[in-house]
Design a protein around this motif. Structure first.
Motif, PDB file in Angstrom:
ATOM      1  N   GLU A  81       0.845  -1.211   0.000  1.00 13.60           N
ATOM      2  CA  GLU A  81       0.000   0.000   0.000  1.00 13.60           C
ATOM      3  C   GLU A  81       0.876   1.256   0.000  1.00 13.60           C
ATOM      4  N   TYR A  82       1.919   1.218  -0.804  1.00 13.78           N
ATOM      5  CA  TYR A  82       2.881   2.328  -0.872  1.00 13.78           C
ATOM      6  C   TYR A  82       2.319   3.423  -1.767  1.00 13.78           C
ATOM      7  N   GLU A  83       2.065   4.607  -1.160  1.00  7.63           N
ATOM      8  CA  GLU A  83       1.471   5.721  -1.913  1.00  7.63           C
ATOM      9  C   GLU A  83       2.282   6.976  -1.661  1.00  7.63           C
ATOM     10  N   ARG A  84       2.524   7.751  -2.720  1.00  7.18           N
ATOM     11  CA  ARG A  84       3.229   9.035  -2.537  1.00  7.18           C
ATOM     12  C   ARG A  84       2.382  10.115  -3.199  1.00  7.18           C
ATOM     13  N   LYS A  85       1.283  10.505  -2.506  1.00  9.47           N
ATOM     14  CA  LYS A  85       0.381  11.500  -3.099  1.00  9.47           C
ATOM     15  C   LYS A  85       0.590  12.874  -2.482  1.00  9.47           C
ATOM     16  N   GLY A  86       1.633  13.018  -1.673  1.00 11.13           N
ATOM     17  CA  GLY A  86       1.923  14.309  -1.053  1.00 11.13           C
ATOM     18  C   GLY A  86       1.406  14.382   0.370  1.00 11.13           C
ATOM     19  N   GLY A  87       2.100  15.139   1.200  1.00  9.24           N
ATOM     20  CA  GLY A  87       1.707  15.298   2.607  1.00  9.24           C
ATOM     21  C   GLY A  87       1.588  16.764   2.960  1.00  9.24           C
ATOM     22  N   LEU A  88       0.708  17.049   3.923  1.00  4.67           N
ATOM     23  CA  LEU A  88       0.461  18.436   4.330  1.00  4.67           C
ATOM     24  C   LEU A  88       0.785  18.604   5.805  1.00  4.67           C
ATOM     25  N   CYS A  89       1.580  19.630   6.140  1.00  2.00           N
ATOM     26  CA  CYS A  89       1.803  20.009   7.542  1.00  2.00           C
ATOM     27  C   CYS A  89       0.898  21.204   7.822  1.00  2.00           C
ATOM     28  N   THR A  90       0.087  21.109   8.833  1.00  2.00           N
ATOM     29  CA  THR A  90      -0.903  22.157   9.086  1.00  2.00           C
ATOM     30  C   THR A  90      -0.271  23.343   9.819  1.00  2.00           C
ATOM     31  N   LEU A  91      -0.725  24.546   9.484  1.00  6.98           N
ATOM     32  CA  LEU A  91      -0.252  25.750  10.177  1.00  6.98           C
ATOM     33  C   LEU A  91      -1.466  26.425  10.796  1.00  6.98           C
ATOM     34  N   GLU A  92      -1.415  26.566  12.121  1.00  3.56           N
ATOM     35  CA  GLU A  92      -2.620  26.981  12.848  1.00  3.56           C
ATOM     36  C   GLU A  92      -2.634  28.461  13.206  1.00  3.56           C
ATOM     37  N   THR A  93      -1.453  29.074  13.309  1.00  2.00           N
ATOM     38  CA  THR A  93      -1.397  30.459  13.791  1.00  2.00           C
ATOM     39  C   THR A  93      -0.520  31.314  12.868  1.00  2.00           C
ATOM     40  N   GLU A  94      -0.617  32.643  13.057  1.00  2.00           N
ATOM     41  CA  GLU A  94       0.239  33.551  12.270  1.00  2.00           C
ATOM     42  C   GLU A  94       1.705  33.276  12.582  1.00  2.00           C
ATOM     43  N   GLU A  95       1.977  32.912  13.847  1.00  2.00           N
ATOM     44  CA  GLU A  95       3.356  32.613  14.242  1.00  2.00           C
ATOM     45  C   GLU A  95       3.873  31.392  13.456  1.00  2.00           C
ATOM     46  N   ASP A  96       3.011  30.363  13.339  1.00  2.00           N
ATOM     47  CA  ASP A  96       3.395  29.176  12.552  1.00  2.00           C
ATOM     48  C   ASP A  96       3.721  29.576  11.111  1.00  2.00           C
ATOM     49  N   ILE A  97       2.874  30.461  10.557  1.00  2.00           N
ATOM     50  CA  ILE A  97       3.085  30.893   9.165  1.00  2.00           C
ATOM     51  C   ILE A  97       4.453  31.573   9.040  1.00  2.00           C
ATOM     52  N   ALA A  98       4.750  32.452  10.006  1.00  2.00           N
ATOM     53  CA  ALA A  98       6.020  33.192   9.928  1.00  2.00           C
ATOM     54  C   ALA A  98       7.211  32.226   9.999  1.00  2.00           C
ATOM     55  N   ILE A  99       7.134  31.231  10.905  1.00  2.00           N
ATOM     56  CA  ILE A  99       8.245  30.263  11.012  1.00  2.00           C
ATOM     57  C   ILE A  99       8.346  29.460   9.714  1.00  2.00           C
ATOM     58  N   ALA A 100       7.169  29.022   9.215  1.00  2.00           N
ATOM     59  CA  ALA A 100       7.165  28.195   7.998  1.00  2.00           C
ATOM     60  C   ALA A 100       7.716  28.976   6.803  1.00  2.00           C
ATOM     61  N   GLU A 101       7.415  30.273   6.724  1.00  2.00           N
ATOM     62  CA  GLU A 101       7.924  31.072   5.591  1.00  2.00           C
ATOM     63  C   GLU A 101       9.449  31.029   5.567  1.00  2.00           C
ATOM     64  N   ARG A 102      10.031  31.174   6.747  1.00  2.00           N
ATOM     65  CA  ARG A 102      11.502  31.163   6.823  1.00  2.00           C
ATOM     66  C   ARG A 102      12.048  29.767   6.475  1.00  2.00           C
ATOM     67  N   LEU A 103      11.451  28.730   7.108  1.00  2.00           N
ATOM     68  CA  LEU A 103      11.976  27.370   6.914  1.00  2.00           C
ATOM     69  C   LEU A 103      11.796  26.866   5.483  1.00  2.00           C
ATOM     70  N   VAL A 104      10.630  27.183   4.902  1.00  2.00           N
ATOM     71  CA  VAL A 104      10.380  26.718   3.525  1.00  2.00           C
ATOM     72  C   VAL A 104      11.388  27.370   2.575  1.00  2.00           C
ATOM     73  N   ALA A 105      11.647  28.669   2.781  1.00  2.00           N
ATOM     74  CA  ALA A 105      12.628  29.349   1.907  1.00  2.00           C
ATOM     75  C   ALA A 105      14.002  28.694   2.064  1.00  2.00           C
ATOM     76  N   GLU A 106      14.395  28.420   3.311  1.00  2.00           N
ATOM     77  CA  GLU A 106      15.717  27.797   3.541  1.00  2.00           C
ATOM     78  C   GLU A 106      15.798  26.419   2.892  1.00  2.00           C
ATOM     79  N   LYS A 107      14.720  25.646   3.067  1.00  2.00           N
ATOM     80  CA  LYS A 107      14.748  24.265   2.550  1.00  2.00           C
ATOM     81  C   LYS A 107      14.677  24.249   1.020  1.00  2.00           C
ATOM     82  N   ARG A 108      13.887  25.153   0.458  1.00  2.00           N
ATOM     83  CA  ARG A 108      13.805  25.175  -1.005  1.00  2.00           C
ATOM     84  C   ARG A 108      15.175  25.518  -1.605  1.00  2.00           C
ATOM     85  N   ALA A 109      15.901  26.376  -0.895  1.00  2.00           N
ATOM     86  CA  ALA A 109      17.252  26.727  -1.378  1.00  2.00           C
ATOM     87  C   ALA A 109      18.159  25.495  -1.364  1.00  2.00           C
ATOM     88  N   LYS A 110      17.828  24.518  -0.503  1.00  2.00           N
ATOM     89  CA  LYS A 110      18.641  23.289  -0.452  1.00  2.00           C
ATOM     90  C   LYS A 110      18.088  22.202  -1.371  1.00  2.00           C
TER      91      LYS A 110
END
Ligand SMILES: Cc1cc2nc3c(=O)[nH]c(=O)nc-3n(C[C@H](O)[C@H](O)[C@H](O)COP(=O)(O)OP(=O)(O)OC[C@H]3O[C@@H](n4cnc5c(N)ncnc54)[C@H](O)[C@@H]3O)c2cc1C
Length: 379
Positions: A81-110
């Motif tokens: 039952e191996y499936e790779r349809k994508g995964g979602l990490c939920t962001l609940e607060t504005e603070e989460d969004i701000a952290i995710a913006e920084r981390l996603v930019a850093e990770k995309r650069a890698k």
């Protein structure tokens, strides 16, 4: 006197099973000893989520890719039952969004393939989800059936000649000429090298030999619903796993996967592990269910049919212990791999290449059990 086995692997969780299989496939005499039965501990109590976004760049991501390739090769034959349809990490607060913006930019650069979604944009990947500030979408993530993975690894280990003894608890070890003896409830077995893959139980097993690993374990609780028409595409996971931002220090997370048969596994309530207790805490389950329903209100009438908990390891630096120990030079540790279903087949293959062929990559150093002593000396 010749040792009975080339290798004894202690612990038949996904890590011990993968190592046994890879060693046996190199025509080594391998004995696998398990206190209960295979997959009876953390490897049989988890969601089978395959995560990528929270993995370190370099070695770890390489091993995740290697693992996914191994699953793809046998998925049809073993019904993984191996499936790779994508995964979602939920962001609940504005603070989460701000952290995710920084981390996603850093990770995309890698080189990570990640997308930051705002507000209702999350519904383009998970149409049924509600009440989120946003999410981090990783198209490479997915899920697998953990029971079937355990079964695949054991079957191929046995086919390649490994011996498996369930209900055989290892009580201690003795150094012998040219190897190690494992003293167990069913007798003593000898091998050139012993590989410890005993998950949450490792710290206590190692203590009598002066091996003090800074590790602990948590009790993670989960539950499963009755079958329901498809409402989740991929694994949906609490953003705290990505951002590290845990609200109020609470450890009730929101996450789930919908299995091929329509049931939804919801997790995860994490509490400090104590005495290997796997009791179910109804207060935690209720909190977890409410959190889940706040994002999937359409499922308000769905029935929960089972709940369970399992112990899973933690380490101070979040890294596993993989390599030989100093105190017992013929003891090799393979413990505390986080989210081991994204790594175990690669850990198995690389452990066998290392032990049998001497194939070693300098990047393994960061996971060495010897780093513990070194850090203390440096301090
Ligand atoms: C609720 C929950 C949800 C999770 N969700 C996910 C997920 O979605 N995806 C993911 O990748 N990971 C997940 N994990 C973590 C995952 O389950 C672990 O990373 C993985 O199972 C660890 O495998 P292991 O082989 O190291 O340990 P274990 O599976 O714990 O195996 C260790 C084995 O050693 C045996 N043993 C211990 N002492 C002895 C002894 N003295 N003699 C003989 N045998 C012994 C034990 O009985 C056990 O079978 C989750 C964990 C939990 C609890």
């Amino acid at each position: 006197m010749q040792n009975e086995y080339d290798y004894i692997v202690v612990g038949a969780g996904v890590v011990g099973l993968a190592i046994t299989r890879s060693l046996a496939m190199k025509n080594k005499r391998v004995l696998l000893l398990e206190r209960q039965d295979f997959g009876a501990a953390a490897s049989g109590t988890n969601l089978g989520q395959l995560s990528v976004a929270d993995r370190a760049a370099g070695l770890e991501i390489e091993m995740v890719k290697e693992t996914f390739k191994a699953y793809a090769e046998v998925a049809a034959e073993y019904g993984l039952e191996y499936e790779r349809k994508g995964g979602l990490c939920t962001l609940e607060t504005e603070e989460d969004i701000a952290i995710a913006e920084r981390l996603v930019a850093e990770k995309r650069a890698k080189g990570y393939n990640l997308e930051l979604l705002y507000g209702d944009q999350v519904r383009k990947v998970e149409p049924w989800i509600e009440n989120l500030k946003g999410g981090v979408y990783s198209p490479d993530e997915g899920r697998i059936n953990p029971f079937k993975v355990n079964h695949w690894l054991l079957q191929e280990a046995l086919d390649a000649g490994a011996i498996y003894l369930s209900h055989t608890e290892v009580l201690g070890f003795e150094e012998i000429e040219g190897g190690m003896a494992c003293l167990s409830t069913e007798g003593t077995y000898t091998a050139g090298t012993v590989i410890l893959a005993t998950g949450s139980w490792s710290k206590e097993l190692l203590k009598p030999y002066g091996i003090e690993l800074p590790m602990g374990y948590i009790r993670g609780t989960a539950m499963v619903t009755q079958a329901f028409p498809k409402v989740m595409n991929g694994p949906v996971e609490d953003g705290a796993f990505f951002t590290g931002n845990v609200p109020d220090g609470d450890t009730i997370y929101f996450g789930g996967v919908q299995e091929e048969n329509g049931t939804i596994v919801i997790a995860q309530a994490n509490r400090a592990g104590e005495d290997y207790n796997t009791a179910i805490d109804n207060e935690d389950l209720t909190k977890m269910a409410k959190l889940f329903l706040s994002h999937y209100p359409a499922l308000k009438d769905i029935q929960i049919v089972r709940a369970w908990s399992g112990n899973t390891t933690t380490t101070e630096d979040d890294e596993p212990f993989w390599g030989f120990s100093e105190e017992l030079p013929r003891m090799f540790l393979a413990i505390a791999f986080k989210g081991a279903f994204s790594l175990a087949p690669a850990v198995g293959r690389r452990t066998a290449d290392w032990l049998v062929d001497g194939s070693y990559d300098e990047r393994y150093e960061k996971w060495s059990p010897l780093r513990v002593g070194r850090c203390e000396e440096e301090a």
